[in-house]
Write an enzyme that holds these catalytic residues in place. Structure first.
Site, PDB file in Angstrom:
ATOM      1  N   SER A  31       4.676   2.505   7.840  1.00 36.86           N
ATOM      2  CA  SER A  31       4.289   1.350   7.029  1.00 36.86           C
ATOM      3  C   SER A  31       5.454   0.842   6.186  1.00 36.86           C
ATOM      4  CB  SER A  31       3.122   1.718   6.108  1.00 36.86           C
ATOM      5  OG  SER A  31       1.954   1.947   6.836  1.00 36.86           O
ATOM      6  N   HIS A  46       0.805  -1.216   0.000  1.00 35.23           N
ATOM      7  CA  HIS A  46       0.000   0.000   0.000  1.00 35.23           C
ATOM      8  C   HIS A  46       0.844   1.275   0.000  1.00 35.23           C
ATOM      9  CE1 HIS A  46       0.414  -0.143   4.520  1.00 35.23           C
ATOM     10  NE2 HIS A  46       0.448   1.174   4.354  1.00 35.23           N
ATOM     11  N   ASP A  50       0.025  -7.663   1.514  1.00 37.09           N
ATOM     12  CA  ASP A  50       0.418  -6.264   1.565  1.00 37.09           C
ATOM     13  C   ASP A  50       1.933  -6.113   1.553  1.00 37.09           C
ATOM     14  OD1 ASP A  50       0.101  -3.514   1.622  1.00 37.09           O
ATOM     15  OD2 ASP A  50      -0.008  -3.404   3.801  1.00 37.09           O
TER      16      ASP A  50
END
Length: 470
Positions: free
Chosen positions: A218, A115, A145
Site C-alpha cells: 500500500s 491508511h 486515500d
C-alpha cells in the site's frame, strides 16, 4: 521415402516451434533496468501508535509485575489472569504498521496512502540505502486515500510522474513495495481496466491491474515500461484476505492534483453539486427514451444546493459535465470533485425527451462531505430512492402524479417486494402527487403496521401491504 519425409516434416515443425518460442520470449519486457533506476526512490514506511493500557485488580488497585515469568504464564494460560497478589503496572504498547511510498521531490516530499499512516504518532521512512528519517505529516486526503509526508533531506532520488490518462488495458505495469515486510519486492502484470469506480471511493477512477499486491504494498508506486509512476497501489479485491488477481491503483493524475493542494493547505477542498445519482440501466434508458444506457440519473436534488439553484430536477439525466462525457454515474463525483468552489460549468442534461444545457455555479463542499442527516435517515427507513415519474412514462400509463422507484436499497422496500421501476400512485389511502407528497405521507406511517400501497408494475396496477419495521 515416406518415413524420411515424415521425419523431415517433424524436424521442420520442431524448428518452427522453437523459433516461435524464442520470438515470443523476445517480445516479453525485461524490467531489470527499470527496477535498478526506480528502486532508490521507493521507500519503506513504518509507524508507531502509542496505546495506553492500564490494568487494575478487582479491588481497583494498580498491579505490579510478577516476580516469576513462568508463574505468570501459568496463570495467563489456565485462568486468563495474573497470579493472586501480583500487580501489573500501566503499560504503553506500540502498534507498528508497514507500508510503502515514494519520493516525489529532491527536498524530501514522500507520497503514500492515508491508511498507511492514519492515527500514527510517529512515522519512519527508510530509504533503499538503509538511511532512516522521521517524517512530518504535511496533509492527508482520506477521500482519495492519499497522504503527503516530508523528511529533512536533500538531493534525494526521485521518481518521474507519468500520465495515467494514457494507460490502456493490456499494457505492462510494475509495482515495487514491501509486501509482508519483504523490502523492495518487484511484481509485474498488466492493466486490466481503467476508470473503475468502487462503492466506497467516489472520487477515484481506479486503475485495475493483475499485479500481485499484498499488505505492505500500500502506498507504493505503479510504473509503466518507461519507468514513470502512473499509479499508487491502494487496494485489492479479495475473498481470502490475500491477493486474488484484482488490485487497484490511484491514477497519478488524481494523486498530483491532491499533492498540490496538500502542499499549500494541508487538506483538499472540493466543489459540491448537491445531487443523489444512480446508473441508467437498459430498462430505465428505454423508459426515459434514451437510445442507450448512459449518464447519471438524478434521483434527488438537495435543498439549497448548487444543483437546485441551477434548476436541476429529479429525473434529469446528466450526459456531460464541464465538457466531460458521463457514461456511468460513478464518473460524475470525480469530475465535480476536480472543480473548485465558484467555478461556473455547463451540464448537458436529458429532460422530457430532449437534451438541454444548464449552467451551474459550484459551491464548496462541507468538511465531512455528508448529506443532510434527515435525508439519510429517511432513505434508511424506507429502503428506497424515489423520483418524479417521467412525462413519457406517465403518458404511457395514463396517470398523473405518482413516484417511480429508482433504486431499492434494502430495508422496508426490499422486505415488501418493491422493485426498481415500480410506480407508486397511492400510499395509506392517500393519492401521491409527487416526491414531496410521498415523503410526507411515508413519514407519517407508524412503524410495525401494514398500510396499503398502490403500485403499477409492468403496466398493471396492484395493491401491496407496506410495513416499516422499527
Amino acid at each position: 521415402m515416406n518415413r524420411l519425409l515424415k521425419k523431415m516434416n517433424l524436424g521442420i515443425v520442431g524448428v518452427v516451434m522453437t523459433f516461435a518460442m524464442f520470438a515470443h520470449a523476445a517480445e516479453l519486457p525485461d524490467f531489470t533496468d527499470l527496477v535498478e533506476e526506480a528502486s532508490p526512490a521507493v521507500v519503506n514506511i513504518s509507524t508507531e501508535t502509542v496505546v495506553k493500557n492500564a490494568s487494575a485488580s478487582s479491588n481497583g488497585q494498580s498491579q505490579l509485575p510478577p516476580n516469576s515469568e513462568e508463574l505468570n504464564e501459568f496463570f495467563r494460560h489456565f485462568f486468563g489472569q495474573q497470579p493472586f497478589g501480583q500487580q501489573q503496572a500501566p503499560q504503553e504498547k506500540q502498534r507498528n504498521s508497514l507500508g510503502s511510498g515514494f519520493i516525489i521531490s529532491q527536498d524530501g516530499y514522500v507520497l503514500t496512502n492515508n491508511h498507511v499512516i492514519d492515527g500514527a504518532d510517529v512515522i519512519h521512512v527508510r530509504l533503499n540505502d538503509r538511511r532512516e528519517y522521521l517524517a512530518e505529516l504535511v496533509g492527508t486526503d482520506p477521500r482519495t486515500d492519499l497522504a503527503l509526508l516530508k523528511i529533512e533531506a536533500e538531493n534525494l532520488p526521485t521518481v518521474t510522474m507519468g500520465e495515467s490518462d494514457k494507460l490502456k488495458p493490456g499494457q505492462w505495469v510494475l509495482a515495487i513495495g514491501s509486501p509482508f515486510g519483504f523490502d523492495y519486492t518487484v511484481t509485474a502484470g498488466i492493466v486490466s481496466a481503467t476508470g473503475r469506480n468502487l462503492p466506497s471511493d467516489s472520487y477515484v477512477p481506479f486503475i485495475q491491474t493483475d499485479v500481485a499486491i499484498n499488505p505492505g504494498n500500500s502506498g507504493g508506486p505503479l510504473f509503466n515500461l518507461d519507468g514513470e509512476v502512473v499509479g499508487i497501489n491502494s487496494q485489492i479485491y479479495t475473498r481470502s484476505g490475500g491477493f486474488m488477481g484484482v488490485s487497484f491503483a490511484i491514477p497519478s493524475k488524481v494523486a498530483m492534483s491532491v499533492v498540490e493542494q496538500l502542499k499549500v493547505d494541508g487538506k483538499v477542498s472540493r466543489a459540491w453539486l448537491g445531487v443523489l445519482i444512480q446508473d441508467v440501466n437498459n430498462e430505465l434508458a428505454e423508459s426515459f427514451g434514451l437510445d442507450r444506457p448512459q449518464g447519471a440519473l438524478v434521483s434527488r436534488v438537495m435543498d439549497d444546493s448548487p444543483a437546485e439553484k441551477a434548476g436541476l430536477r429529479s429525473g434529469d439525466i446528466i450526459l456531460s459535465f464541464n465538457g466531460e462525457d458521463i457514461e456511468h454515474s460513478g464518473e460524475l463525483p470525480y469530475v465535480v470533485g476536480q472543480m473548485k468552489a465558484g467555478d461556473e460549468v455547463t451540464a448537458v442534461i436529458y429532460r422530457d425527451g430532449k437534451e438541454q444545457n444548464i449552467d451551474v455555479i459550484l459551491e464548496a463542499r462541507s468538511e465531512d462531505g455528508s448529506s443532510p442527516t434527515e435525508a439519510q435517515k429517511e432513505l434508511t427507513r424506507l429502503g428506497m430512492k424515489v423520483g418524479e415519474v417521467p412525462s413519457d412514462v406517465a403518458a404511457r400509463l395514463d396517470i398523473e402524479g405518482g413516484v417511480v422507484v429508482e433504486q431499492v436499497l434494502g430495508g422496508a422496500a426490499s422486505r415488501n417486494g418493491l422493485q426498481q421501476g415500480d410506480v407508486i400512485t397511492m400510499l395509506n389511502g392517500q393519492r401521491i402527487e409527487g416526491v414531496t407528497e410521498f415523503k410526507a405521507i411515508a413519514k407519517s406511517i407508524p412503524n410495525n403496521r401494514s398500510v396499503p400501497m398502490r403500485v403499477i408494475r409492468g403496466g398493471y396496477p396492484m395493491f401491496i401491504p407496506f410495513k416499516i419495521e422499527g
